[in-house]
Design a protein around this motif. Structure first.
Motif, mmCIF file in Angstrom:
data_model
loop_
_atom_site.group_PDB
_atom_site.id
_atom_site.type_symbol
_atom_site.label_atom_id
_atom_site.label_comp_id
_atom_site.label_asym_id
_atom_site.label_seq_id
_atom_site.Cartn_x
_atom_site.Cartn_y
_atom_site.Cartn_z
ATOM 1 N N VAL A 26 16.494 -14.509 3.062
ATOM 2 C CA VAL A 26 15.314 -15.390 3.040
ATOM 3 C C VAL A 26 14.095 -14.629 2.523
ATOM 4 O O VAL A 26 13.376 -15.119 1.636
ATOM 5 C CB VAL A 26 15.040 -15.973 4.446
ATOM 6 C CG1 VAL A 26 13.728 -16.754 4.468
ATOM 7 C CG2 VAL A 26 16.207 -16.851 4.892
ATOM 8 N N TYR A 27 13.870 -13.429 3.048
ATOM 9 C CA TYR A 27 12.688 -12.634 2.669
ATOM 10 C C TYR A 27 12.685 -12.334 1.171
ATOM 11 O O TYR A 27 11.673 -12.531 0.495
ATOM 12 C CB TYR A 27 12.659 -11.331 3.467
ATOM 13 C CG TYR A 27 11.498 -10.435 3.122
ATOM 14 C CD1 TYR A 27 10.242 -10.641 3.685
ATOM 15 C CD2 TYR A 27 11.648 -9.373 2.217
ATOM 16 C CE1 TYR A 27 9.167 -9.828 3.356
ATOM 17 C CE2 TYR A 27 10.586 -8.554 1.892
ATOM 18 C CZ TYR A 27 9.351 -8.786 2.468
ATOM 19 O OH TYR A 27 8.289 -7.985 2.140
ATOM 20 N N SER A 28 13.822 -11.875 0.635
ATOM 21 C CA SER A 28 13.872 -11.527 -0.790
ATOM 22 C C SER A 28 13.761 -12.783 -1.651
ATOM 23 O O SER A 28 13.165 -12.744 -2.733
ATOM 24 C CB SER A 28 15.159 -10.759 -1.120
ATOM 25 O OG SER A 28 16.306 -11.551 -0.869
ATOM 26 N N GLY A 29 14.315 -13.915 -1.179
ATOM 27 C CA GLY A 29 14.195 -15.165 -1.922
ATOM 28 C C GLY A 29 12.749 -15.610 -2.034
ATOM 29 O O GLY A 29 12.274 -15.978 -3.115
ATOM 30 N N VAL A 88 17.357 -18.648 -6.649
ATOM 31 C CA VAL A 88 16.869 -17.456 -7.358
ATOM 32 C C VAL A 88 17.513 -17.361 -8.733
ATOM 33 O O VAL A 88 16.853 -16.990 -9.707
ATOM 34 C CB VAL A 88 17.104 -16.176 -6.521
ATOM 35 C CG1 VAL A 88 16.833 -14.916 -7.337
ATOM 36 C CG2 VAL A 88 16.222 -16.191 -5.280
ATOM 37 N N THR A 89 18.787 -17.729 -8.849
ATOM 38 C CA THR A 89 19.442 -17.738 -10.164
ATOM 39 C C THR A 89 18.732 -18.715 -11.095
ATOM 40 O O THR A 89 18.460 -18.399 -12.255
ATOM 41 C CB THR A 89 20.935 -18.113 -10.023
ATOM 42 O OG1 THR A 89 21.570 -17.139 -9.203
ATOM 43 C CG2 THR A 89 21.621 -18.167 -11.377
ATOM 44 N N GLY A 90 18.416 -19.910 -10.590
ATOM 45 C CA GLY A 90 17.684 -20.895 -11.394
ATOM 46 C C GLY A 90 16.318 -20.393 -11.802
ATOM 47 O O GLY A 90 15.893 -20.567 -12.953
ATOM 48 N N LEU A 91 15.613 -19.750 -10.867
ATOM 49 C CA LEU A 91 14.290 -19.190 -11.167
ATOM 50 C C LEU A 91 14.378 -18.138 -12.262
ATOM 51 O O LEU A 91 13.580 -18.131 -13.201
ATOM 52 C CB LEU A 91 13.686 -18.577 -9.897
ATOM 53 C CG LEU A 91 12.352 -17.838 -10.080
ATOM 54 C CD1 LEU A 91 11.245 -18.802 -10.487
ATOM 55 C CD2 LEU A 91 11.977 -17.099 -8.789
ATOM 56 N N ARG A 92 15.366 -17.273 -12.151
ATOM 57 C CA ARG A 92 15.527 -16.217 -13.167
ATOM 58 C C ARG A 92 15.793 -16.813 -14.548
ATOM 59 O O ARG A 92 15.243 -16.357 -15.544
ATOM 60 C CB ARG A 92 16.670 -15.271 -12.773
ATOM 61 C CG ARG A 92 16.286 -14.305 -11.685
ATOM 62 C CD ARG A 92 17.446 -13.413 -11.343
ATOM 63 N NE ARG A 92 16.972 -12.134 -10.845
ATOM 64 C CZ ARG A 92 17.687 -11.342 -10.073
ATOM 65 N NH1 ARG A 92 18.897 -11.704 -9.710
ATOM 66 N NH2 ARG A 92 17.197 -10.195 -9.669
ATOM 67 N N ILE A 125 22.105 -21.536 3.946
ATOM 68 C CA ILE A 125 20.868 -20.846 3.554
ATOM 69 C C ILE A 125 21.162 -19.786 2.495
ATOM 70 O O ILE A 125 20.433 -19.661 1.505
ATOM 71 C CB ILE A 125 20.167 -20.227 4.782
ATOM 72 C CG1 ILE A 125 19.586 -21.340 5.662
ATOM 73 C CG2 ILE A 125 19.062 -19.253 4.352
ATOM 74 C CD1 ILE A 125 19.063 -20.872 7.007
ATOM 75 N N ILE A 126 22.244 -19.045 2.684
ATOM 76 C CA ILE A 126 22.598 -17.984 1.722
ATOM 77 C C ILE A 126 22.899 -18.597 0.353
ATOM 78 O O ILE A 126 22.427 -18.096 -0.672
ATOM 79 C CB ILE A 126 23.788 -17.153 2.258
ATOM 80 C CG1 ILE A 126 23.319 -16.286 3.441
ATOM 81 C CG2 ILE A 126 24.399 -16.284 1.149
ATOM 82 C CD1 ILE A 126 24.432 -15.633 4.231
ATOM 83 N N ILE A 127 23.661 -19.685 0.314
ATOM 84 C CA ILE A 127 23.995 -20.328 -0.960
ATOM 85 C C ILE A 127 22.755 -20.935 -1.603
ATOM 86 O O ILE A 127 22.547 -20.799 -2.812
ATOM 87 C CB ILE A 127 25.118 -21.376 -0.771
ATOM 88 C CG1 ILE A 127 26.440 -20.662 -0.428
ATOM 89 C CG2 ILE A 127 25.287 -22.238 -2.018
ATOM 90 C CD1 ILE A 127 27.576 -21.571 -0.048
ATOM 91 N N TRP A 128 21.908 -21.595 -0.802
ATOM 92 C CA TRP A 128 20.646 -22.135 -1.333
ATOM 93 C C TRP A 128 19.843 -21.042 -2.014
ATOM 94 O O TRP A 128 19.330 -21.224 -3.105
ATOM 95 C CB TRP A 128 19.798 -22.720 -0.205
ATOM 96 C CG TRP A 128 20.193 -24.078 0.271
ATOM 97 C CD1 TRP A 128 21.180 -24.884 -0.226
ATOM 98 C CD2 TRP A 128 19.609 -24.792 1.359
ATOM 99 N NE1 TRP A 128 21.250 -26.049 0.495
ATOM 100 C CE2 TRP A 128 20.284 -26.026 1.482
ATOM 101 C CE3 TRP A 128 18.579 -24.502 2.255
ATOM 102 C CZ2 TRP A 128 19.971 -26.969 2.447
ATOM 103 C CZ3 TRP A 128 18.258 -25.443 3.224
ATOM 104 C CH2 TRP A 128 18.942 -26.660 3.316
ATOM 105 N N ARG A 129 19.711 -19.918 -1.338
ATOM 106 C CA ARG A 129 18.908 -18.815 -1.871
ATOM 107 C C ARG A 129 19.499 -18.311 -3.186
ATOM 108 O O ARG A 129 18.787 -18.092 -4.169
ATOM 109 C CB ARG A 129 18.834 -17.696 -0.835
ATOM 110 C CG ARG A 129 17.927 -16.535 -1.234
ATOM 111 C CD ARG A 129 18.724 -15.466 -1.947
ATOM 112 N NE ARG A 129 17.915 -14.293 -2.212
ATOM 113 C CZ ARG A 129 18.128 -13.474 -3.206
ATOM 114 N NH1 ARG A 129 19.087 -13.698 -4.078
ATOM 115 N NH2 ARG A 129 17.380 -12.406 -3.373
#
Length: 195
Positions: free
Chosen positions: A175-178, A113-117, A105-109
Motif C-alpha cells: 500500500v505504502y509503495s503504491g 501501478v502497472t497502468g500508471l507506469r 489489495i495486492i492485485i489492485w496495487r
C-alpha cells in the motif's frame, strides 16, 4: 534470446507447474522437518517458487552488468514477476492461508501501478523507477509466500507465525509503495482536472 531473457522465460514456464502442484489433488504424502509438516506437492511448489525468485534476481543483474537490456526483457521481466506473485497469492487464498481481502489489495496495487507506469511512458517518456519501498514490498512478498508455502518452517518450532507476520509487513509496503508511486506520477492525471 540472451541469458537474462532465457532466465525470464524459465520463470514464466515455472508458473504453470507451480500452479498445478498447488491445485491438483495429488497424494504424495507429507514431510516433517524443523517443526513444520508440509505436503510433498507444496514443498516442490515452494522449491519452484524459490527457483523462480532466484532467476528474478539474476536476470536483472546480468542484463545490467553485461548491457543486455532488451525490449523483450523490459516487457517480460515485470510481467513474469507479477504473474508469479499474483498466482501464489491467489492459490494461497484458495487454500485459506491468505485472506481474500489481502490478495485483492495486492492485485489492485500491482495492476494500478502497472497502468500508471504505462501511462507515464506513453505521455511523457518517463520510466518510473522502483524506489526503496517498492523493493522492500517485492522482497517481503517473496519471503511471506515462501514461509506460507513452507508452513512457517523453522519458526514453527517456537510457534511463531512468521509467514503471516511477513504477509502483513508486505501488505503495508504494498500500500505504502503504491501510494508513493501515485504521488510521484500524479502530474499525469492533470488533464482530467482542467475545466
Amino acid at each position: 534470446m540472451n541469458l537474462p531473457n532465457k532466465l525470464t522465460v524459465v520463470r514464466l514456464i515455472i508458473i504453470p507447474f507451480f500452479l498445478l502442484l498447488m491445485v491438483v489433488p495429488l497424494s504424495w504424502g507429507s514431510v516433517t522437518f524443523w517443526g513444520a509438516t508440509i505436503p510433498v506437492t507444496q514443498l516442490i511448489a515452494a522449491i519452484l517458487f524459490i527457483a523462480a525468485t532466484i532467476t528474478d534476481n539474476l536476470d536483472g543483474r546480468i542484463a545490467r552488468r553485461d548491457h543486455l537490456v532488451t525490449n523483450f526483457g523490459k516487457f517480460t521481466d515485470p510481467l513474469a514477476d507479477k504473474l508469479l506473485v499474483m498466482t501464489a497469492f491467489i492459490v494461497l487464498t484458495g487454500s485459506q492461508v491468505v485472506p481474500a481481502w489481502v490478495t485483492t489489495i495486492i492485485i489492485w496495487r500491482e495492476l494500478s501501478v502497472t497502468g500508471l507506469r504505462l501511462l507515464l511512458v506513453e505521455q511523457s517518456g518517463i520510466v518510473l523507477a522502483a524506489k526503496m519501498p517498492g523493493k522492500i514490498k517485492t522482497t517481503t512478498q517473496f519471503i511471506a509466500i515462501i514461509f506460507l508455502l513452507l508452513n512457517n518452517v523453522i519458526f514453527a518450532i517456537w510457534g511463531i507465525p512468521f509467514g503471516q507476520i511477513m504477509l502483513y509487513i508486505c501488505l503495508f509496503f504494498t500500500v505504502y509503495s503504491g501510494v508513493d508511486y501515485f504521488i510521484q506520477g500524479r502530474g499525469v492525471f492533470s488533464d482530467g482536472f482542467k475545466s
